[in-house]
Write an enzyme that holds these catalytic residues in place. Structure first.
Site, short mmCIF file in Angstrom:
data_model
loop_
_atom_site.label_atom_id
_atom_site.label_comp_id
_atom_site.label_asym_id
_atom_site.label_seq_id
_atom_site.Cartn_x
_atom_site.Cartn_y
_atom_site.Cartn_z
N LYS A 1 29.65 31.97 47.58
CA LYS A 1 30.63 31.03 48.16
C LYS A 1 30.82 29.81 47.24
O LYS A 1 29.85 29.13 46.92
CB LYS A 1 30.15 30.55 49.53
CG LYS A 1 31.20 29.71 50.26
CD LYS A 1 30.66 29.12 51.55
CE LYS A 1 30.16 27.70 51.40
NZ LYS A 1 31.13 26.71 50.93
N LEU B 1 27.06 28.69 55.63
CA LEU B 1 26.76 27.72 54.59
C LEU B 1 27.75 26.59 54.75
O LEU B 1 28.94 26.82 55.05
CB LEU B 1 26.97 28.33 53.20
CG LEU B 1 25.87 29.20 52.59
CD1 LEU B 1 26.29 29.65 51.20
CD2 LEU B 1 24.55 28.46 52.52
N ASP B 2 27.28 25.36 54.50
CA ASP B 2 28.18 24.20 54.61
C ASP B 2 29.36 24.31 53.65
O ASP B 2 29.25 24.92 52.59
CB ASP B 2 27.45 22.91 54.22
CG ASP B 2 26.38 22.53 55.20
OD1 ASP B 2 26.43 23.03 56.34
OD2 ASP B 2 25.50 21.74 54.82
N TYR B 3 30.41 23.61 53.99
CA TYR B 3 31.60 23.47 53.14
C TYR B 3 31.21 23.11 51.71
O TYR B 3 31.73 23.65 50.75
CB TYR B 3 32.44 22.35 53.77
CG TYR B 3 33.80 22.12 53.19
CD1 TYR B 3 34.81 23.05 53.38
CD2 TYR B 3 34.08 20.94 52.50
CE1 TYR B 3 36.08 22.82 52.86
CE2 TYR B 3 35.35 20.70 51.99
CZ TYR B 3 36.34 21.64 52.17
OH TYR B 3 37.59 21.42 51.66
N THR C 1 28.25 23.51 50.25
CA THR C 1 27.15 24.29 49.68
C THR C 1 27.74 25.53 49.04
O THR C 1 28.67 26.13 49.56
CB THR C 1 26.15 24.66 50.78
OG1 THR C 1 25.66 23.47 51.40
CG2 THR C 1 24.97 25.45 50.22
#
Ligand code: URA
Length: 234
Positions: free
Chosen positions: A67, A101-103, A105
């Site tokens: 990502k 997963l965070d934006y 990360t």
């Protein structure tokens, strides 16, 4: 189930053609040639036709995604931002992210249409170590690394033991590898904040034994048979 029906149901050929393949010695069950009619396939048997394994549920898809920054872990977004669904858009099956997963990360995210696996992997009872590489502001002392290992308070929750390793200390920042089993919201960022080192960049490199490796950002790869087996056995 009869072997000829099993082969036909797997979409290899007709039942009659399957009988021919069997008679010609082109079919194996668990590595042994089956050239007589009427043999049954039991659950868990490995069936090969012309050297190719056809057993297993082929409708299930398992991928590892890298990502990128600024992509959201969801299948759609009402604000039209890029989502991880875009990365796997050429896969016809509808896949879902396993956890999130965070934006901000980057790194390893698993995606699958196997709901059972998603459920087990995200269930606290099964949580595996997830490994992150964090670039953090400033100098991180041994005492702070120890605190991270032992558990820190991230606002009403004390984290359980973590594996923490300093990769490098530069004058203005440090790179630290950290592995945690829990998955509280923004946990890694909160853990470093709790010891006084703000996270500048965060990348997930491993989920249990599944590694990001050299997968490029914004790309995916199918998991290997061994990786899928490993996840199912957790
Ligand atoms: N911890 C974080 O802070 N962010 C993530 O995306 C994952 C773990």
């Amino acid at each position: 189930m009869r072997i000829n029906k099993y082969i036909a149901d797997a979409g290899i050929c007709s039942r009659r053609k399957a009988d021919e393949l069997i008679a010609n010695g082109n079919v194996k069950i668990n590595g042994v040639v089956v050239d007589v009619m009427g043999v049954d396939v039991a659950e868990g048997d490995v069936v090969e036709v012309n050297g190719r394994v056809i057993s297993g549920d082929h409708s299930k898809v398992y991928v590892a995604v890298n990502k990128p920054l600024g992509v959201i872990t969801s299948m759609e977004d009402d604000r039209d931002r890029a989502t991880v669904a875009d990365i796997v858009a050429d896969i016809p099956e509808r896949l879902f992210p396993v956890g999130r997963l965070d934006y901000n990360t980057t790194g390893l995210l698993l995606m699958t249409n196997d709901g059972q696996l998603t459920y087990t992997l995200t269930h606290p009872k099964h949580e595996v170590f997830k490994t992150y590489e964090a670039r953090v502001e400033g100098v991180i002392s041994d005492a702070r690394l120890r605190k991270l290992r032992n558990g820190v308070d991230i606002g009403g929750f004390v984290t359980s033991p973590a594996r923490v390793r300093l990769i490098k200390q530069m004058p203005r920042y440090a790179v630290v590898e950290i592995s945690i089993r829990e998955g509280k919201n923004r946990q890694v960022r909160k853990m470093f904040a709790a010891v006084g080192n703000r996270v500048q960049a965060l990348k997930r490199t491993r989920i249990g034994e599944i590694r990001l490796g050299r997968l490029k950002e914004g790309h995916y790869r199918k998991l290997t048979k061994e990786e899928i087996e490993y996840l199912k056995n957790l």
